[in-house]
Design an enzyme around this catalytic site. Structure first.
Site, short mmCIF file in Angstrom:
data_model
loop_
_atom_site.label_atom_id
_atom_site.label_comp_id
_atom_site.label_asym_id
_atom_site.label_seq_id
_atom_site.Cartn_x
_atom_site.Cartn_y
_atom_site.Cartn_z
N TYR A 149 0.84 -1.21 0.00
CA TYR A 149 0.00 0.00 0.00
C TYR A 149 0.87 1.26 0.00
CZ TYR A 149 -3.66 -3.29 1.55
OH TYR A 149 -4.54 -4.34 1.65
N HIS A 257 -1.26 -17.37 3.42
CA HIS A 257 -0.20 -17.54 2.41
C HIS A 257 0.76 -16.34 2.35
CE1 HIS A 257 -2.30 -15.56 -1.36
NE2 HIS A 257 -2.28 -14.76 -0.33
N GLN A 308 6.78 -11.73 -3.77
CA GLN A 308 6.05 -10.57 -3.25
C GLN A 308 5.81 -10.54 -1.75
OE1 GLN A 308 3.27 -8.43 -5.81
NE2 GLN A 308 2.62 -10.43 -6.49
C1 LIG Z 1 -3.93 -10.91 0.26
S1 LIG Z 1 -5.13 -9.83 0.87
C2 LIG Z 1 -6.57 -10.86 0.99
C3 LIG Z 1 -7.85 -10.09 0.91
C4 LIG Z 1 -9.13 -10.90 0.99
N1 LIG Z 1 -9.18 -11.72 2.14
C5 LIG Z 1 -9.31 -11.70 -0.27
O1 LIG Z 1 -9.03 -12.91 -0.29
O2 LIG Z 1 -9.71 -11.12 -1.29
C6 LIG Z 1 -4.65 -9.60 2.54
C7 LIG Z 1 -5.58 -8.69 3.31
O3 LIG Z 1 -5.14 -8.66 4.69
C8 LIG Z 1 -5.14 -7.34 5.14
N2 LIG Z 1 -4.14 -7.22 6.22
C9 LIG Z 1 -2.81 -7.33 6.11
N3 LIG Z 1 -2.21 -7.20 7.32
C10 LIG Z 1 -3.21 -6.99 8.20
C11 LIG Z 1 -3.24 -6.78 9.60
N4 LIG Z 1 -2.11 -6.77 10.32
N5 LIG Z 1 -4.44 -6.60 10.22
C12 LIG Z 1 -5.60 -6.60 9.48
N6 LIG Z 1 -5.63 -6.82 8.14
C13 LIG Z 1 -4.45 -7.00 7.51
C14 LIG Z 1 -4.79 -6.53 3.92
O4 LIG Z 1 -5.15 -5.17 4.05
C15 LIG Z 1 -5.58 -7.26 2.85
O5 LIG Z 1 -6.89 -6.78 2.78
#
Ligand SMILES: C[S@@+](CC[C@H](N)C(=O)[O-])C[C@H]1O[C@@H](n2cnc3c(N)ncnc32)[C@H](O)[C@@H]1O
Length: 352
Positions: A149, A257, A308
């Site tokens: 981000y 993952h 990534q």
């Molecule tokens: C790979 S994306 C998956 C999004 C969704 N679950 C999907 O499958 O379409 C990872 C998500 O985890 C959120 N995320 C990452 N670190 C986080 C944290 N420490 N606390 C809350 N959300 C988090 C990100 O903002 C993102 O929306």
């Protein structure tokens, strides 16, 4: 033997070697707006018309449209003495036009403008065993999602990427198990809410709370969630740092993952503590087969995770082991046959 070797034709290798030509042709046609223009047009168009409308060279457009026809993304009509006329195939109008509800346009955009650049450094990633964000984008943040981000624009692009696949695969993972006993659901890292939307559609008695980082929640409210989705709400927080509210079911779609085994056990243990007895956690991921033979998509995704993120794709048994380490006692694994599969871990307790 030697003669047989000389007669071998390396069809697969030639296709793999030039696979990027196919991806880039698709990316370019999407980016220039070819499929949107042909969709909006009432009639099939000649390459010259498409070129004019999209501010491109006629020669370049001619070749691009011809290649898209070879890829079965466009169909052609030959006129008696006029030019060849092009229109979208059904697959292209459903999946490649921006306005289609099942559009993959944003996934294609992210593949083209972010992932493709990262994959340039795949040899470095394999040698060093770590993400290549810094080389690809000059981002040196230690926090994975600070890097993903790195600007509001990048965040929205990532959110669109996350959003688009659940219009294609969401129903399969949400219906992999009967989730109707679970009324209060938390979608941890639920992003734009695409999977939450599938969930409330399929289970009329549940409410879903999307738990995500504050700036993602704000963006989601602004760009993705429509007001009529009243069984979906938001909770701003950090799932590693903040306490998790009690719920019947936690969804973790494409979360584990991203991280190492240790961080995953930390997160799953927190979930186990907050989860109602008899409740559980639904893990949604692309599962690798137990004998390492495939599926190819999950194997390639695992390389993508290396390039990534800090994480990897895993086998069903590896997710089961993580869930067991965190305290979940019963684990069910369901392969959907599509890209994403589902693993359900249950906490001991009376059925809900
Ligand atoms: C790979 S994306 C998956 C999004 C969704 N679950 C999907 O499958 O379409 C990872 C998500 O985890 C959120 N995320 C990452 N670190 C986080 C944290 N420490 N606390 C809350 N959300 C988090 C990100 O903002 C993102 O929306």
């Amino acid at each position: 033997m030697a003669a047989a070797k000389e007669e071998m034709y390396p069809k697969k290798i030639l296709e793999y070697m030039e696979g990027y030509l196919v991806s880039k042709t698709l990316f370019t046609a999407c980016e220039l707006g070819v499929f949107d223009l042909l969709q909006d047009s009432e009639i099939p168009l000649a390459a010259a018309d498409v070129a004019r409308a999209l501010n491109s060279s006629e020669d370049g457009m001619n070749r691009l449209l011809s290649a898209c026809t070879g890829l079965d993304l466009l169909t052609t009509q030959n006129t008696a003495d006029g030019p060849v006329l092009y229109s979208n195939t059904e697959m292209s109008s459903v999946f490649l036009t921006k306005s289609s509800p099942r559009s993959l346009y944003h996934s294609i955009d992210y593949n083209s403008n972010t992932m493709y650049l990262c994959w340039h450094y795949l040899p470095h990633a394999v040698r060093e065993g770590k993400t290549q964000y810094e080389k690809a984008f000059g981002v040196s943040s230690k926090d994975l999602f600070e890097a993903v981000y790195r600007s509001d624009k990048e965040m929205v692009k990532f959110m669109w990427l996350m959003n688009s696949i659940w219009n294609v695969c969401g129903r399969d993972v949400i219906s992999a198990f009967d989730l109707s006993p679970f009324r209060s659901i938390y979608d941890l890292g639920g992003c734009s809410g695409a999977l939450a939307r599938q969930c409330v559609k399929l289970y009329p008695d549940c409410t879903v709370t999307i738990f995500d980082l504050p700036k993602v929640v704000q963006m989601s409210r602004e760009h993705f969630l429509s007001p009529e989705e009243d069984r979906i709400s938001f909770h701003e927080g950090d799932f590693f740092k903040d306490s998790l509210p009690e719920a019947d079911l936690y969804v973790l779609a494409r979360i584990l993952h991203d991280w190492t085994d240790e961080r995953n056990v930390e997160l799953l243990s927190k979930i186990h503590q907050s989860c109602r007895p008899g409740g559980g956690v639904l893990v949604v991921e692309a599962l690798l087969s137990e004998d390492n033979s495939g599926p190819l998509t999950a194997q390639l995704y695992s390389l993508n995770m290396l390039v990534q993120t800090e994480g990897r794709e895993r086998k069903g048994s590896e997710y089961a082991a993580l869930l067991t380490r965190a305290g979940f006692t019963t684990v069910h694994i369901h392969n959907t046959g599509k890209i994403y599969d589902a693993v359900l871990g249950l906490k001991t307790g009376p059925p809900l």
